[in-house]
Structures are given as structure tokens and as C-alpha cells.
Design an enzyme around this catalytic site. Structure first.
Site: not given
Ligand code: AMP
Ligand code: ZN
Length: 116
Positions: A9, A104, A102, A89, A6
Site C-alpha cells: 500500500c 509475480h 500480488h 502465492n 502494508c
Molecule cells: P511473496 O509474498 O512470497 O509472494 O513474495 C513477496 C515478494 O515481494 C518477494 O519476492 C520480495 O522480494 C518482494 N518485495 C518485498 N519488499 C519489496 C519492496 N519493497 N519492493 C519490491 N519488492 C519487494
Molecule cells: Zn496493502
């Protein structure tokens, strides 16, 4: 229990670099790698929960704490008065891509009014 496959994680464990802006024993906040607004943070529990669907009643205080962190970060980043949006989401139709719960935190500009 951290999940080794993950990405969030691994960020929480410091195994993948991130622009961390907040950390305590339960929660971290870091900058989204593809920001959609001048302020775009991801606030996550360190505990691996796949989505809001995974949160048990016993874990609801953790989510309340996380929202307190979001509120304080919004204030520290000077978007509390101008306004901001908090989004989680959930699942396929919700557009969830990363399978670790997570939130936003978006602000610093007038966001698109459309939610759905
Ligand atoms: P969502 O699952 O659609 O809510 O979006 C996942 C979010 O994680 C997106 O906005 C990505 O730009 C962000 N994301 C994915 N990988 C990374 C990372 N390594 N560091 C920071 N943000 C990330
Ligand atoms: Zn995790």
C-alpha cells in the site's frame, strides 16, 4: 482504504520508493527487490486485498484487468514469445510473505520447471 502498515500500500501511494514500470487508476507494477529472473515484476491492485482469498465476485473484473496489464507488460518487456510465468502465492503453505495481493511476472530465462 490503504493500510498504513502494508508495504505494498505504501509503494502504491509513493510513500516507499520502488522501480515502478506501470500505473493506472487500479493497478501498479514494479520491479521485485530480489529478482529471481531477468524480468521479475510484481503486479498489484492498488486496493488492499490480503490475498486471492479476499477477492469478491464484484472484484473479479479488477483481477481480469490486472491480467490484461500482465499480458501487455510481458509483450512490452519482450518475454511474450520466449515465455513467462505468473505466480500468486497465497497463505502460509503458498509461501506468501507480503500480505497484499500480488502477482509475480517472471521471464527472460528458462525457469525451473518445478512448481510445487
Ligand atoms: P511473496 O509474498 O512470497 O509472494 O513474495 C513477496 C515478494 O515481494 C518477494 O519476492 C520480495 O522480494 C518482494 N518485495 C518485498 N519488499 C519489496 C519492496 N519493497 N519492493 C519490491 N519488492 C519487494
Ligand atoms: Zn496493502
Amino acid at each position: 482504504m490503504p493500510m498504513s502498515d502494508c508495504i505494498f500500500c505504501q509503494i502504491a501511494q509513493g510513500k516507499i520508493p520502488s522501480e515502478m514500470v506501470y500505473e493506472d487508476d487500479q493497478v501498479i507494477a514494479f520491479k521485485d527487490i530480489h529478482p529471481l529472473a531477468p524480468v521479475h515484476l510484481l503486479v498489484i491492485p492498488k486496493l488492499h486485498l490480503r490475498s486471492l482469498n479476499d477477492v469478491t465476485p464484484e472484484q473479479e473484473p479488477l483481477i481480469a484487468h490486472l491480467f490484461g496489464v500482465i499480458r501487455r507488460l510481458a509483450s512490452e518487456l519482450n518475454v511474450a514469445d520466449s515465455g513467462y510465468r505468473v505466480v500468486t502465492n497465497t497463505g502460509a503453505d503458498g509461501g506468501q510473505v507480503v500480505g497484499h495481493l500480488h502477482f509475480h511476472l517472471l521471464g527472460g530465462k528458462a525457469l525451473n520447471a518445478e512448481i510445487g
